[in-house]
Design an enzyme around this catalytic site. Structure first.
Site, PDB file in Angstrom:
ATOM      1  CD  GLU A 130      65.673  54.126  22.220  1.00 38.58           C
ATOM      2  OE1 GLU A 130      66.354  54.009  23.252  1.00 38.58           O
ATOM      3  OE2 GLU A 130      64.528  54.594  22.222  1.00 38.58           O
TER       4      GLU A 130
ATOM      5  CD  GLU B 142      61.035  51.359  22.132  1.00 36.50           C
ATOM      6  OE1 GLU B 142      61.090  51.932  23.229  1.00 36.50           O
ATOM      7  OE2 GLU B 142      61.988  50.732  21.648  1.00 36.50           O
TER       8      GLU B 142
END
Ligand code: GLA
Length: 651
Positions: free
Chosen positions: A119, A279
């Site tokens: 991220e 995720e």
């Protein structure tokens, strides 16, 4: 993992201090063991590079790796995702550890993909980054500081720069409303982040040229300050982390649109190529204000929603809950009890079992004839802009409202930016296209002339790529395509509305009245024809909706911010005219949507009920229900939060 039907695991994401506990002292034994165990058990690994968080020794010895915030404060060691993207030492260190990982596991049977960092986000304002910013600007403005002064309109507050060294990144302590500068800073940050990523993957590409790389993007709308469309060009596969806040009540139907928007956007980034759901939580997260466990059935629905919109995986954060620190109460497949006898584990098993029946769906595509422009730089510019209603410029919400009308009918949409090829769509929708980069208006004009249908709204065609207003009348270079001139725009207070009256000859079967709120664009038709007018205030009788015929196509202009009802009626009419519908050819009850993936084996229709009550969908013919393993026909009942996947063999 076998019980859960799990055949892939992302590992090593924040493992730097375990792999390299002291500088140049490595311990790979534990990772070897895990990789070997995975391979022995038929589980693949997406091996991560560890740059998302660093060991304390690294920051202690090389403080330049730490980020400096916009107030020019050097951050302390801690947390994660907070390294400087310029630091030569951090770049060198990440390359070094990545090379070791690549060399060690290049022939390992478990290795299936690289998960680069985690991220990526944020910015750094240290002196190294300032220097890189200035160099980036020099390049952009051909080393001509006068050019920069013009594009940034610096003379306005006596900011005319005479030397590149005078330029600083935006800061609450310095400049924050030279909009061209803020925009360039955000562009620089995107370039710099991508450059860091590219630096990370040098050894990976060299040593394992055949192993694809991805990095996990986040949030259904992405993060505002990092242009994911630009980043997506650099990865082999797009992946993202999705954590919907399902409430388990009737609000989920509306909310499901936001998540569908995200899935469609991430799929569109690679022009329709399947993406990965990197995720998701099997139960709860620990970072919303209220972390409510998913109601029964919601986990399967939420997971398969990703597949329905183009994902080829469902993955979890996290496999097993840790005992301490930040995410000990974040959902995991295996909890602190270490047991498979839990509701969460059974939910995960249900997804594993469903996926095992959907092998044929892997690699299939979605045939979308609607393109919706959600442009990152446009969004950045709208955010910075001062004017209109400063407390409401919600580009994201407006784009979602337009998208929702298609979602409700199960019509496939690609969510794209201004750089895409528009010619592949029948319908191009561009809400609030405030910023037009060079050539975009021209490409839209060509799209319409060639027979496309274009829909624009108020506050479009206002500025160029550097946030300088178009002169000579809005919507600037879109004026010919839309056939209108926008003279001014009314901003309504929250409790105010205007009424929109449609012309009886509107040709779209619209109702006679709709409500306008928030913005009413006061336009003059030039070559366009009004289809509706405002019904009150000093602009009573002025156009509220227009259509312009250009070449073989049409361009509509919606002058007001509307209720969902108008958008639904409007797009129902437009899609009907264009012969676009859901691929199942059925009428959908409220809260039910369809997404269809198509491959050589046929169509795979995912019919999803995002409400907590039963819904009935009546089919035109017989289909094979892939989850049930049986043929179904007639009217089928979807339970609350139920999903069915119908296979239609073509030919
Ligand atoms: C992100 C991160 C994970 C984890 C989850 C929690 O997606 O990548 O490391 O923190 O959020 O929801």
């Amino acid at each position: 993992m076998k019980l859960a039907g799990c055949n892939e695991a992302s590992i090593g994401i924040f493992a730097w201090s375990t792999i390299e506990p002291a500088e140049d002292a490595y311990d790979f034994d534990w990772l070897d063991t895990i990789m070997n165990k995975l391979a022995e058990n038929g589980v693949y690994a997406m091996l991560a590079t560890p740059s998302g968080a660093r060991p304390p020794w690294l920051a202690e010895k090389y403080p330049e790796v730490l980020r400096t915030n916009s107030r020019r404060e050097k951050e302390l060691y801690g947390n994660r995702h907070n390294h400087c993207f310029s630091s030569p030492i951090y770049r060198e260190k990440t390359q070094k550890i990545n090379r070791l990982l690549a060399e060690r596991y290049k022939n390992h049977p478990a290795l299936i993909m690289w998960h680069i960092s985690n991220e990526y986000s944020g910015d750094c304002h240290c002196s190294l980054c300032q220097e890189n910013f200035r160099n980036w600007l020099r390049k952009k403005y051909d080393n001509d500081i006068k050019k920069l002064n013009t594009e940034w309109w610096t003379g306005f507050w006596s900011h005319i720069y005479t030397d590149w060294s005078q330029i600083q990144s935006p800061s609450p302590l310095g400049d924050s409303c030279v909009h061209g500068m803020v925009l360039d800073w955000k562009r620089f940050v995107t370039t710099q982040t991508i450059d860091f990523f590219k630096n990370e993957i040098v050894p990976i590409r060299e040593v394992t040229p055949n192993i694809p790389v991805t990095t996990n993007f986040m949030c259904e709308y992405g993060i505002e300050d990092l242009d994911y469309f630009a980043f997506a060009k650099e990865v082999d596969v797009v992946s993202w982390d999705s954590y919907p806040q399902w409430k388990g009540d009737s609000s989920d139907a509306n909310f499901a649109t936001n998540i569908a928007f995200g899935h469609d956007m991430y799929r569109s980034m690679k022009h329709g190529k399947p993406f990965l759901l990197m995720e998701s939580t099997p139960s709860v997260v620990n970072w919303y204000g209220i972390n409510r466990p998913k109601r029964p059935s919601v986990h399967l629905l939420s997971s398969l929603q990703a597949i329905a919109h183009g994902a080829d995986s469902v993955q979890y954060f996290q496999w097993r809950k840790g005992r301490g620190a930040s995410e000990k109460f974040h959902g995991a497949v295996v909890g602190h009890d270490g047991s498979e006898n839990t509701r969460t584990f059974r939910d995960v098993v249900s997804v594993g079992s469903a996926l095992s029946k959907l092998d044929e769906v892997v690699g299939t595509a979605i045939d979308a004839k609607v393109g919706l422009i959600f442009d990152w730089e446009n969004r950045m510019a709208l955010k910075e802009m001062q004017g209109l209603r400063n407390n409401y410029k919600d580009y994201v919400e407006v784009c979602t409202n337009h998208y929702r009308s298609f979602w409700k009918c199960g019509i496939a949409v690609e969510v794209i930016d201004e750089t895409f090829d528009f010619s592949i769509y029948n319908l191009l929708v561009a809400p609030m296209l405030y910023m037009l980069k060079p050539g975009v208006a021209q490409r839209i004009e060509e799209f319409v002339e060639a027979g496309g249908t274009f829909v624009a709204t108020y506050w479009s065609g206002i500025v160029n790529e550097n946030d300088l207003c178009f002169l000579g009348g809005f919507p600037g270079p879109l004026r010919k395509t839309l056939g209108i001139w926008s003279e001014e725009i009314d901003c309504l207070y929250d409790n105010m509305t205007n009424n929109v009256k449609t012309e009886s000859t509107n040709g779209l079967g619209l109702k006679t009245d709709y409500t306008a709120k928030i913005f009413c664009d006061l336009i003059h038709t030039e070559t366009a024809k009004p289809l509706a007018t405002f019904d009150s205030d000093f602009y009573k009788g002025q156009p509220a909706l227009t259509v312009n015929h250009l070449g073989k196509g049409k361009a509509y202009y919606i002058c007001f911010n509307s209720e969902q009802e108008f958008l639904d009626d409007f797009y129902t009419a437009i899609t009907k005219k264009l012969g676009l519908g859901n691929k199942l050819g059925v009428h959908l009850p409220d809260g039910v949507s369809i997404s269809t993936r198509t491959g050589e084996q046929g169509n795979f229709h995912f019919v999803m009920n995002f409400t907590d009550v039963e819904k009935i969908v009546c089919l035109e013919k017989a289909y094979f229900d892939m989850l049930l393993g049986a043929e179904v026909e007639g009217c089928i009942t979807l339970s609350g939060f139920g999903i069915t996947v119908l296979k239609e063999t073509i030919g």
